[in-house]
Design a protein around this motif. Sequence first.
Motif, PDB file in Angstrom:
ATOM      1  N   ALA A  36      67.078 125.976  52.676  1.00 52.42           N
ATOM      2  CA  ALA A  36      66.389 125.220  53.773  1.00 52.42           C
ATOM      3  C   ALA A  36      64.989 125.995  54.553  1.00 52.42           C
ATOM      4  CB  ALA A  36      67.675 125.512  55.137  1.00 52.42           C
ATOM      5  N   LEU A  37      65.096 127.256  54.172  1.00 52.62           N
ATOM      6  CA  LEU A  37      63.774 127.955  54.570  1.00 52.62           C
ATOM      7  C   LEU A  37      62.598 127.767  53.784  1.00 52.62           C
ATOM      8  CD1 LEU A  37      62.191 130.240  56.294  1.00 52.62           C
ATOM      9  CD2 LEU A  37      63.101 131.829  54.721  1.00 52.62           C
ATOM     10  N   TRP A  38      62.953 127.509  52.473  1.00 52.95           N
ATOM     11  CA  TRP A  38      62.040 127.100  51.650  1.00 52.95           C
ATOM     12  C   TRP A  38      61.340 125.629  51.598  1.00 52.95           C
ATOM     13  CZ3 TRP A  38      62.652 132.118  50.045  1.00 52.95           C
ATOM     14  CH2 TRP A  38      61.836 132.500  49.257  1.00 52.95           C
ATOM     15  N   VAL A  39      62.425 124.909  52.077  1.00 60.25           N
ATOM     16  CA  VAL A  39      61.943 123.422  52.171  1.00 60.25           C
ATOM     17  C   VAL A  39      60.958 123.311  53.722  1.00 60.25           C
ATOM     18  CG1 VAL A  39      62.878 121.066  53.085  1.00 60.25           C
ATOM     19  CG2 VAL A  39      63.806 122.401  51.131  1.00 60.25           C
ATOM     20  N   THR A  40      61.571 123.920  54.504  1.00 59.62           N
ATOM     21  CA  THR A  40      60.739 124.140  55.748  1.00 59.62           C
ATOM     22  C   THR A  40      59.359 124.554  55.723  1.00 59.62           C
ATOM     23  OG1 THR A  40      62.696 124.163  56.999  1.00 59.62           O
ATOM     24  CG2 THR A  40      60.803 124.856  58.138  1.00 59.62           C
ATOM     25  N   ALA A  41      59.344 125.872  54.913  1.00 56.46           N
ATOM     26  CA  ALA A  41      58.179 126.339  54.557  1.00 56.46           C
ATOM     27  C   ALA A  41      56.977 125.617  53.891  1.00 56.46           C
ATOM     28  CB  ALA A  41      58.209 127.866  53.959  1.00 56.46           C
ATOM     29  N   ALA A  42      57.453 124.909  52.839  1.00 56.77           N
ATOM     30  CA  ALA A  42      56.887 124.087  51.906  1.00 56.77           C
ATOM     31  C   ALA A  42      56.240 122.860  52.723  1.00 56.77           C
ATOM     32  CB  ALA A  42      57.508 123.550  50.780  1.00 56.77           C
ATOM     33  N   THR A  43      57.047 122.302  53.651  1.00 57.15           N
ATOM     34  CA  THR A  43      56.522 121.199  54.707  1.00 57.15           C
ATOM     35  C   THR A  43      55.483 121.751  55.763  1.00 57.15           C
ATOM     36  OG1 THR A  43      58.757 120.373  54.578  1.00 57.15           O
ATOM     37  CG2 THR A  43      57.337 119.537  56.341  1.00 57.15           C
ATOM     38  N   VAL A  44      55.676 122.986  56.068  1.00 59.01           N
ATOM     39  CA  VAL A  44      54.732 123.254  56.953  1.00 59.01           C
ATOM     40  C   VAL A  44      53.424 123.649  56.284  1.00 59.01           C
ATOM     41  CG1 VAL A  44      54.134 125.466  58.715  1.00 59.01           C
ATOM     42  CG2 VAL A  44      56.477 124.208  58.821  1.00 59.01           C
ATOM     43  N   LEU A  45      53.574 124.371  55.073  1.00 59.45           N
ATOM     44  CA  LEU A  45      52.305 124.684  54.401  1.00 59.45           C
ATOM     45  C   LEU A  45      51.571 123.536  53.925  1.00 59.45           C
ATOM     46  CD1 LEU A  45      50.691 126.734  52.681  1.00 59.45           C
ATOM     47  CD2 LEU A  45      52.299 126.288  50.761  1.00 59.45           C
TER      48      LEU A  45
END
Length: 217
Positions: free
Chosen positions: A84-93
């Motif tokens: 979940a963190l990786w998906v969120t971080a990729a979206t924000v990035l």
Amino acid sequence: MRISAVVSGALAVVLLVLVAVGWAPLLAFDRDVADALHRDAVAEPGFVRLNRILTDWVWDPWTMRALTAVAVLVLLRRGERRLALWVTAATVLAWGVQQGLKAAVGRPRPSWPDPVDSAPYSAFPSGHAMAATVACGLLLWVLALHWRPNWSGWGTLSGLALVSVVGVGWTRVYLGVHWPSDVLGGWLLGWCCVAVAIVTYRHSVARTHRGTLGGTR
């Protein structure tokens, strides 16, 4: 996947440089395609309305982000906090890269005496194309991690993702709010963000696994 990340990133950088320096062949191609599609759009108000519905509602960046947010919530409920963190971080990035490049490049959008649509901010890269690529890529990745081997609907969802990514790019150029190279830049940068997320996630999981094995010896 590392190769995919490197290649898409390198191509995005090359395209960015060509846009920034105003490479004449690229600008001429953008103008020719945009002019041809705008002439058709002016003559087809019904088709314009359909494209506006698709681009403003079905494939809007906020729609894509909402789908991603649902996926993140599902992952959290399943206890998969790292994914979940990786998906969120990729979206924000991806959003940060998009906004940063728009501000840095400052490319004007197409201008028409008889516009059929309008959009704020600078043109390069296309935020719609980038958001759709990131959202669809991340969602397919998450689905592939959990359900692909035994799920007959995988092909259908993959097809819908492809139609969404290509389709939103089409709407942005057809409606005269982006140049073709803006859309291409959004696709390349979006996929690069997805590929980087996958590579770094795999590395993180492998590192944790090695640490766990080392701790049991």
